[in-house]
Design an enzyme around this catalytic site. Sequence first.
Site, short mmCIF file in Angstrom:
data_model
loop_
_atom_site.label_atom_id
_atom_site.label_comp_id
_atom_site.label_asym_id
_atom_site.label_seq_id
_atom_site.Cartn_x
_atom_site.Cartn_y
_atom_site.Cartn_z
N TYR B 160 0.84 -1.21 0.00
CA TYR B 160 0.00 0.00 0.00
C TYR B 160 0.88 1.25 0.00
O TYR B 160 0.69 2.17 -0.80
CB TYR B 160 -0.90 -0.01 1.24
CG TYR B 160 -1.68 1.26 1.47
CD1 TYR B 160 -2.83 1.54 0.73
CD2 TYR B 160 -1.26 2.19 2.41
CE1 TYR B 160 -3.54 2.70 0.94
CE2 TYR B 160 -1.96 3.37 2.62
CZ TYR B 160 -3.10 3.62 1.88
OH TYR B 160 -3.79 4.78 2.08
N LYS B 164 1.17 4.43 -2.81
CA LYS B 164 0.97 5.84 -2.46
C LYS B 164 2.24 6.64 -2.71
O LYS B 164 2.17 7.82 -3.09
CB LYS B 164 0.52 5.96 -1.00
CG LYS B 164 -0.90 5.44 -0.76
CD LYS B 164 -1.94 6.25 -1.54
CE LYS B 164 -3.37 5.92 -1.10
NZ LYS B 164 -4.38 6.66 -1.89
#
Lengths: 450, 254
Positions: B160, B164
Amino acid sequence: MSNHQELLTGWGNTAPSLADVVRPRNEEEVTTDLQNAPGSLIARGLGRSYGDAAQCAGGTVLSNRGLWNLTPIDPLTGLVTVGAGVSLDELVSISIPAGWFIPVTPGTRQVTIGGAIAADIHGKNHHVDGSFMNHVRSIRLATPTGTLTITPESEPELFWATAGAMGLTGVVIDATVQMIPIETSYISVDTERFPNLDATMAAMASGDDDYRYSVAWVDCMTAGASMGRGVITRGDHAPKSMLEGKQTRHPLSPPASTKLAVPFTPPSGLLNRLSIKAFNEAWFRKSPKKRDGEIQSLGTFFHPLDGVDWWNRLHGHRGFLQYQFVVSDAHGDVVTKAIELLSSQKVPSFLAVLKRFGPHNPGPLSFPMKGWTLALDIPIGPPQLAGVLDQLDLMVGEAGGRLYLAKDSRLSPQQFRAMYPQLGEFERIRKTIDPQGLLASDLSRRLGIS
Amino acid sequence: MRNAFGQPQSVLVLGGTSEIALSVVERLVAARTQTVVLAGRNPSGLDLAAQELRDKGAQSVETLVFDADEPSNAQGVIDQAFEKAGGSIDLVLIAVGQLGDQDLLDNDPDGAAALFTTNLTWPVAAMTALRSKLITQGSGHVAVIASIAGVRVRRANFTYGATKAGLDAFTQGYSDSLKPYGVKVQIIRPGFVRTKMTEGMADAPFSTDVGPAADTIVKGLSSPASVIWSPPLLQGVALVMRSLPGVLWRKMPS
């Protein structure tokens, strides 16, 4: 980005938008530009509107500065026909030596004739002489459906709809303006200081009618008993007999050109509550308690800020805004409440300008109306500012007052509609000359003017 | 149009059921926003959110269903969104994203790739489709929700975090490329926000609720900042995070 595209803002340096900029030099080229514009179009003069009135995101902005014809002033009538792109500064530089002055002047001479009509500008003499359009005798106006000459007699609807319409009825090519005769380029000025807002307003209400020009500077940052303390300056054109010494040798000298400039934009926050408060304090103290008959040049009296080029940069990258409203005489308390609100919410504001207006002219979007007008100069930055001004909008709207579109950069469409009840009439007239809605600006889109 | 405070009149949310994004839009509706387009994956969730915004006073709220697992649909989604908004959009809020479960992702190549598609590839395709629209429009504002997790990736959610980090880096260059056109681009870097995305997880340090996070973001949207940290304190925390030696960083509780 093609080379005729420019990122434009108003004088407040907020909300930039990109547009194609065209620079027609005559009526034919204006017509061509109107026909060829791929999207919307709006005219722009010297960019002194504070908000987004002379911007057209993704469309065409027509610079009127090439519309520059200036015929001599008729020595008998004082009538002059001026290209829309001529600035008031340029006009007075030829008119003053000939013994004529512009009938209405705002706080700067850096306004074009087209802009003066679009904003229907007002000055310190509104209570006596009305606004700029009251002195315009005819306009050559290029609209999407043709170019025509409009006068208050021949085309009263379109003529008055053009007053204060921020360019939404067409592109001004030129205009014939009634100048006023002057004996000298000096003003005889009376200055008086008042300890609070009530005293300032009472003095204006009782004494303004004795003067052609009148304005008060009000300190919005002092709370308590001195809240709204003010300095009133009032004056009339000085006759030759009042001049002394050097002045008598050149009784009609045009204003000197600018000597200073702000060369770059300093960081935002330079002008903050403390520095603005200190400035207001110093300014109040340097003003005389009472002084009559001082002879000031036209430039000093009318255009103190024209002495410094690009003074708007002092507010930093975040920019600033002007909030100017008018309320009727019966709602003079809104002026007090507005200053109280700003002071209690700790919104920094430079010396505010307070003035009494005379009657409204027939323009449905023309700003001035009989009553009090207050103009505030506020840096962008305090997080509470947007909400405080929304609150002020409500107060002004409920009192039947309105905001000045040449200053506005943040009003909502709902409040705008409430403040300008003649908007429907304006939109009807506009439809007759611009059925497709070609003329549009960031301001007209933001406020939902169709 | 955006006004002097940067308050938008029309807003597009990509990831239209994101709690943070919706909470931001609610606040924008209370100010100047009249037109909203919510684009997302879950039709019923979108409809519910749309109704809520109408109740809060938004004049026109439209929904648009798409799936971020297919980057080739991005151009179409952007085109449709502009149509539904009536031709122009003042603010695009990019809130597409999933957290994923790192323990599963550790051994799931397809899952790891899919998370990159949703969190990075699709938003990049959409932002690229958006670019010419905003340039033609002559003004606009894009705000991209990245994450503190992308500032320095952690063992606990590095897939994740990496998506990002990629989105954050792309947005920095994207911002520079749009500056000359008057389009403002901002990166939002929230810390741990208690939402359905983080439901059941233990609070990380500097956790916030959705409301305060939205307040910070709305304030940031009106500012000239290129990065909006939520809570603002994270800006300093990130500085420390970046400079910690790896040995110490790996010992940080996760």
